[in-house]
Design an enzyme around this catalytic site. Structure first.
Site, mmCIF file in Angstrom:
data_model
loop_
_atom_site.group_PDB
_atom_site.id
_atom_site.type_symbol
_atom_site.label_atom_id
_atom_site.label_comp_id
_atom_site.label_asym_id
_atom_site.label_seq_id
_atom_site.Cartn_x
_atom_site.Cartn_y
_atom_site.Cartn_z
ATOM 1 N N GLY A 64 3.122 5.724 11.073
ATOM 2 C CA GLY A 64 2.389 4.527 10.665
ATOM 3 C C GLY A 64 3.311 3.608 9.892
ATOM 4 N N ARG A 69 -1.415 -0.861 -3.518
ATOM 5 C CA ARG A 69 -0.447 0.233 -3.675
ATOM 6 C C ARG A 69 0.148 0.343 -5.077
ATOM 7 N NH1 ARG A 69 3.722 0.800 -1.462
ATOM 8 N NH2 ARG A 69 3.593 3.031 -1.139
ATOM 9 N N CYS A 92 -10.090 -8.810 -12.844
ATOM 10 C CA CYS A 92 -10.442 -8.368 -14.187
ATOM 11 C C CYS A 92 -10.266 -6.869 -14.354
ATOM 12 C CB CYS A 92 -11.879 -8.782 -14.502
ATOM 13 S SG CYS A 92 -12.110 -10.524 -14.205
ATOM 14 N N GLU A 93 -9.033 -6.430 -14.234
ATOM 15 C CA GLU A 93 -8.660 -5.029 -14.437
ATOM 16 C C GLU A 93 -7.223 -5.039 -14.940
ATOM 17 O OE1 GLU A 93 -10.305 -2.085 -13.257
ATOM 18 O OE2 GLU A 93 -11.872 -2.985 -12.035
ATOM 19 N N TYR A 145 -0.753 3.915 -6.590
ATOM 20 C CA TYR A 145 0.329 4.910 -6.604
ATOM 21 C C TYR A 145 1.455 4.553 -7.563
ATOM 22 C CZ TYR A 145 -1.504 5.275 -1.736
ATOM 23 O OH TYR A 145 -2.282 5.350 -0.614
ATOM 24 N N GLU A 147 2.880 10.712 14.983
ATOM 25 C CA GLU A 147 1.867 9.759 14.488
ATOM 26 C C GLU A 147 2.439 8.861 13.409
ATOM 27 O OE1 GLU A 147 -0.903 12.547 12.848
ATOM 28 O OE2 GLU A 147 -1.722 13.144 14.775
HETATM 29 C C1 LIG Z 1 -1.707 8.719 7.343
HETATM 30 C C2 LIG Z 1 -1.469 9.599 8.509
HETATM 31 C C3 LIG Z 1 -0.424 9.331 9.394
HETATM 32 C C4 LIG Z 1 0.554 8.211 9.192
HETATM 33 O O1 LIG Z 1 1.319 8.384 8.044
HETATM 34 P P1 LIG Z 1 2.554 7.411 7.755
HETATM 35 O O2 LIG Z 1 3.080 7.901 6.481
HETATM 36 O O3 LIG Z 1 2.023 6.029 7.659
HETATM 37 O O4 LIG Z 1 3.517 7.565 8.883
HETATM 38 C C5 LIG Z 1 -0.294 10.145 10.495
HETATM 39 N N1 LIG Z 1 -1.138 11.184 10.731
HETATM 40 C C6 LIG Z 1 -2.152 11.461 9.894
HETATM 41 C C7 LIG Z 1 -3.037 12.596 10.201
HETATM 42 C C8 LIG Z 1 -2.346 10.694 8.756
HETATM 43 O O5 LIG Z 1 -3.341 10.989 7.917
#
Ligand SMILES: *Cc1c(COP(=O)(O)O)cnc(C)c1O
Length: 414
Positions: free
Chosen positions: A275, A312, A343-344, A316, A273
């Site tokens: 991202g 971000r 305004c922060e 973070y 998964e």
């Molecule tokens: C956020 C998330 C991802 C993707 O994370 P990346 O760091 O962007 O690769 C994949 N699986 C789950 C369950 C997530 O919460």
């Protein structure tokens, strides 16, 4: 940031000058390189080609329909966490059978929509959630495909807010309770157990934490098989980091070489998964300097993008590289904060950054803004969100129009 480079002192995305885009669509705006998105996806696809695989792009990193479609056309599935993301995935053309539903708080309404859409699997994070999915599936006369997200209790060395595989976080089913929990699934009438899942965090820049987690997951997988479970897949989650500054994260190939020896021998389909590692460095945020402001103790470049456009840094303390779109002639350097108009005091994009001199009107490029930037944007302080643009060589198109003032009040009633 492979597809962003200077030609004759002008910053380009692929073969398109970024200044041209800013001129036409206004700032702030997000720009994505198609080449970069495709190459990152393909590198995962080829790295995992030794196994049967499903690469579910995590929509929460970057959810524009055109981006999802681009990846879906190359075979990507979607990792979703809400009904809104499911809607997007389906609109963009991701088939239900390539959609994985993650998240700790899926509601009845969301579960029903996902069942109707015949998604591949729910990654379930607790017993109460199993109860609810079973109940909703029963009411609909359906069987829900489920896997359990296991919290393996490993350190990932990333920011506290993006650590999800430690036992004190809200995520997943504790490793020690996993076997019992799987056994408990036998008592449900409307669930079909399909696999096992984990996701240990985000922006992880070494393979060690992944391997440690997957060794535990693989051990559990084997115990489950011995116990009679027929598991179709093992979902390794996402989380591979990218280079924002000087990090040197593993490549997709190095990641696969580290984790396939652990997960490959399970002999099941491998789901991942990713991202950020697909979208993060494919995108930038363009912003124009409104004022250059000096006080006794600080220099500020006040720009037209704020924490509502890229949260971000505030959220973070994240680092984003920033460069001039037109490389300045002078070698003079200045140390300044790049701040937004909101305004922060937390509204900053860079702090104590040393860079070439900045003047009002300069166009700046904030790198690594393809992930968790547009998707986290808000209208705070009455600010319409900027356009999103997809570059393909010397062509480019607006894939999301900049919001108008009317968009800001849509749905409100007097
Ligand atoms: C956020 C998330 C991802 C993707 O994370 P990346 O760091 O962007 O690769 C994949 N699986 C789950 C369950 C997530 O919460």
């Amino acid at each position: 940031m492979d597809n962003y480079q200077y030609n004759d002192g002008e910053l380009y995305c692929e073969q398109t000058p970024l200044a041209e885009i800013a001129e036409k669509v206004g700032t702030p705006c997000y720009v994505y390189s198609k080449r970069s998105l495709v190459d990152s996806f393909d590198s995962y696809d080829s790295a995992f080609s030794p196994v049967e695989r499903m690469i579910c792009f995590a929509l929460k990193s970057c959810a524009n329909l055109s981006v999802i479609r681009l990846l879906a056309e190359r075979g990507a599935g979607a990792d979703i966490v809400s009904r809104g993301e499911l809607f997007r995935a389906l609109k963009a053309g991701v088939p239900g059978e390539r959609i994985i539903y993650s998240g700790v708080g899926k509601t009845r309404r969301e579960i029903a929509y996902a069942l109707e859409s015949e998604i591949y699997c729910f990654n379930v994070e607790s017993i109460p959630e199993l109860d609810l999915i079973d109940r909703v599936a029963g009411e609909m006369n359906l069987t829900a495909p489920v896997s359990l997200r296991i919290n393996p209790d490993v350190e990932s060395g990333t920011h506290e807010y993006t650590t999800t595989g430690k036992k004190e976080t809200k995520f997943g089913i504790p490793y020690d309770q996993a076997l019992d929990c799987y056994r408990k699934t036998a008592s449900y009438q409307h669930l079909r157990v399909m696999g096992i899942d984990t996701h240990i965090g985000s922006q992880i820049v070494s393979t060690g934490p992944f391997v440690a987690a997957y060794e535990k997951i693989a051990r559990l997988f084997r115990e489950l098989v011995d116990d009679g479970f027929d598991l179709e897949f093992c979902d390794l989650g996402g989380g591979l980091g990218i280079s924002y500054n000087d990090e040197v994260p593993p490549t997709a190939r190095q990641f696969a070489e580290a984790v396939l020896p652990v997960a490959g021998p399970l002999g099941c389909r491998i789901v991942i998964e990713p991202g950020r590692s697909i979208s993060g460095n494919a995108g930038v945020l363009l912003t124009r300097v409104v004022h250059y402001k000096q006080t006794e103790v600080k220099n500020f470049a006040v720009v037209d993008a704020g924490m509502n456009d890229i949260i971000r840094p505030s959220l973070y303390g994240a680092y984003h590289r920033i460069e001039h779109v037109a490389r300045p002639d002078s070698r003079d350097q200045v140390t300044l904060d790049v701040v937004g108009p909101i305004c922060e005091s937390g509204d900053w994009i860079a702090r104590e950054r040393t860079m070439p001199r900045v003047n009002a009107g300069d166009l700046l490029c904030v790198y690594s803004a393809g992930a968790y930037s547009a998707t986290m944007a808000s209208n705070y302080n009455g600010r319409p969100r900027g356009a999103e643009v997809l570059v393909d060589g010397s062509d480019w198109q607006v894939i999301r129009k900049a919001e108008t003032l009317d968009d800001l009040i849509r749905g409100e009633q007097l």
